[in-house]
Design an enzyme around this catalytic site. Structure first.
Site, mmCIF file in Angstrom:
data_model
loop_
_atom_site.group_PDB
_atom_site.id
_atom_site.type_symbol
_atom_site.label_atom_id
_atom_site.label_comp_id
_atom_site.label_asym_id
_atom_site.label_seq_id
_atom_site.Cartn_x
_atom_site.Cartn_y
_atom_site.Cartn_z
ATOM 1 N N ASP A 69 -31.360 27.524 76.274
ATOM 2 C CA ASP A 69 -30.415 26.184 76.014
ATOM 3 C C ASP A 69 -31.505 25.010 76.816
ATOM 4 O O ASP A 69 -33.023 25.723 77.357
ATOM 5 C CB ASP A 69 -29.132 26.284 76.995
ATOM 6 C CG ASP A 69 -29.114 24.422 77.508
ATOM 7 O OD1 ASP A 69 -29.048 23.440 75.962
ATOM 8 O OD2 ASP A 69 -28.567 24.108 78.185
ATOM 9 N N ASP A 119 -32.404 22.366 79.316
ATOM 10 C CA ASP A 119 -31.914 21.678 80.772
ATOM 11 C C ASP A 119 -31.087 23.085 81.774
ATOM 12 O O ASP A 119 -30.007 23.399 81.098
ATOM 13 C CB ASP A 119 -30.766 20.826 80.755
ATOM 14 C CG ASP A 119 -31.507 19.216 80.199
ATOM 15 O OD1 ASP A 119 -32.537 19.174 80.860
ATOM 16 O OD2 ASP A 119 -31.030 18.687 79.083
#
Length: 453
Positions: A29, A31
């Site tokens: 991912d 963030d």
């Protein structure tokens, strides 16, 4: 036997046995996984959401004085939507007494017991699969820190002003405002325009990605962030050629739907002008950017086997749960707060207090087997001291809610979700540089109550 050990905050911890020799593909991912944010981002989310509430939902102008409180809570708390209460719950669905708050006001234990008929909450009351049930919501993601502070401060404001309110409406309004902060693009735009104020550079990030590529591992990103935000952040963290490090880049993925939708097709995005093609994507090209799609279509086009993939994310439900339960991917949770937790538990004062707590439990257990007035008095005195030491240990982490990972006696509900959905967990993805890529992680064997180890 004294309980004393130093644990490095840069370790990777295992809930399941993982042999890195079997991992051919590493996914991330963006963030809070690749990108680490400074605390200032939580202030931004809080302030923007509060502004939306005042301007759009006509909340009182007096709330403009509210400010984000970084020391208020910890991730993984539950919010009772109907009753407007914030609390910590353990792995067996018991409310931890002393951690229940209405706004900033703690509830007496007697009121908690009266409200819920004890400390146990039924499965039906507590959760759904994604813990977004009708009555309770778990505030488990990093972004939820600003949400829980905003909820609590608004409720405290209404309580102090003796203004009538429905906790359910407050929750829905705050949830909508937090969502608007993200989907409106204002937060992304603000961060992009002052990126060094919000992103925390990691000097080891590029080294990690090159370490994996040199070992012929495939790398990919799947993020809900738009490409403009991803590109600005990765350019800041790695450099303008960052895309060359990744075999597949997926933006605007719409997780968790990305993992459950059946063969939703990808669209190719032209990085130079952010336009998308009209034809469906039939194969992935290294360094190119794609939007939307689904996990099933991803595996089909990429040719990966789920068992060969290790994916890292920070959000337990949005990133990890479906991967672990439905797709058979290996999963790793990134928990930045872990460093602080380990710092506390490794401190001399904490270990001394914990040693004494364990000693008191043995003394109490022994005294309860002696039938005498003196033994009963000693037992009662030790029980009170035992409670005092428990409170001291709790205060070492957070004065209101204690540790993210433990209640006084059990793992927290948050800790239980991590153990269920994350094969590995660590404070930063760059901790992988401490390990060779043929390393096998073994979960720590814990004794059952009837076992001796």
């Amino acid at each position: 036997q004294p309980y004393e050990a130093y644990v490095s905050p840069n370790l990777i911890f295992a809930n399941n046995e993982i042999n890195l020799d079997e991992i051919k593909v590493y996914g991330f991912d963006y963030d809070y996984t690749i990108a680490s944010y400074k605390r200032k981002l939580q202030y931004l989310i809080f302030d923007m959401a509060l502004k939306f509430l005042i301007e759009d939902s006509k909340y009182p102008e007096g709330m403009q004085s509210l400010t984000y409180d970084p020391d208020f809570g910890v991730r993984g708390l539950h919010y009772d939507i109907e009753k407007g209460l914030l609390m910590k719950i353990d792995s067996q669905h018991h409310v931890e007494l002393g951690t229940v708050y209405r706004g900033y006001t703690p509830l007496d234990d007697s009121e908690v017991l009266s409200t819920y008929g004890g400390t146990h909450l039924s499965v039906q009351y507590l959760s759904s699969f994604y813990d977004n049930g009708k009555y309770m919501r778990q505030l488990i993601d990093v972004d939820s820190l600003s949400e829980m502070v905003l909820l609590s401060q608004i409720i405290e404001y209404f309580e102090q002003k003796s203004m009538p309110f429905d906790p359910n409406y407050i929750f829905m309004d705050v949830k909508a405002a937090i969502k608007k902060v993200h989907v409106s693009g204002r937060m992304h735009s603000t961060v992009q325009n002052a990126i060094d104020d919000y992103l925390e550079p990691d000097p080891n990030l590029t080294e990690l990605l090159n370490y994996l590529r040199t070992a012929n591992k495939k790398l990919f990103i799947i993020t809900n962030s738009p490409f403009s935000s991803l590109n600005a952040g990765m350019t800041y963290l790695i450099g303008p050629d960052w895309r060359s490090l990744f075999d597949i880049i997926i933006t605007s993925a719409r997780k968790p739907g990305f993992y459950t939708d059946a063969f939703h097709h990808f669209r190719h995005l032209t990085a130079s002008d952010s336009t998308t093609t009209w034809d469906r994507v039939k194969h992935f090209e290294r360094g190119e950017v794609y939007q939307r799609g689904s996990a099933q279509e991803f595996l089909k086009l990429a040719g990966f086997k789920g068992s060969e993939v290790l994916y890292f994310g920070d959000q337990v439900y949005r990133d990890l749960s479906d991967l672990a339960l439905k797709l058979g991917w290996k999963t790793g949770a990134i928990i930045p707060e872990l460093e602080r937790e380990i710092e506390v538990t490794s401190s001399t004062n904490y270990q001394r207090a914990l040693n004494w707590l364990i000693s008191l439990e043995k003394l109490i257990d022994h005294a309860q087997g002696i039938r005498s007035a003196e033994a009963l008095q000693l037992s009662n005195e030790w029980k009170q001291e035992h409670q005092d030491v428990r409170n001291l240990l709790k205060m070492s982490f957070n004065p209101r809610f204690g540790s993210m990972f433990r209640t006084s006696t059990k793992p927290t509900y948050f800790s239980d979700r991590i153990s269920r959905y994350a094969d590995l967990y660590t404070s930063s993805i760059t901790n992988f540089l401490n390990y060779q890529l043929h390393h096998t992680f073994y979960q720590k064997r814990a004794a059952l109550p009837h076992e001796i180890m």
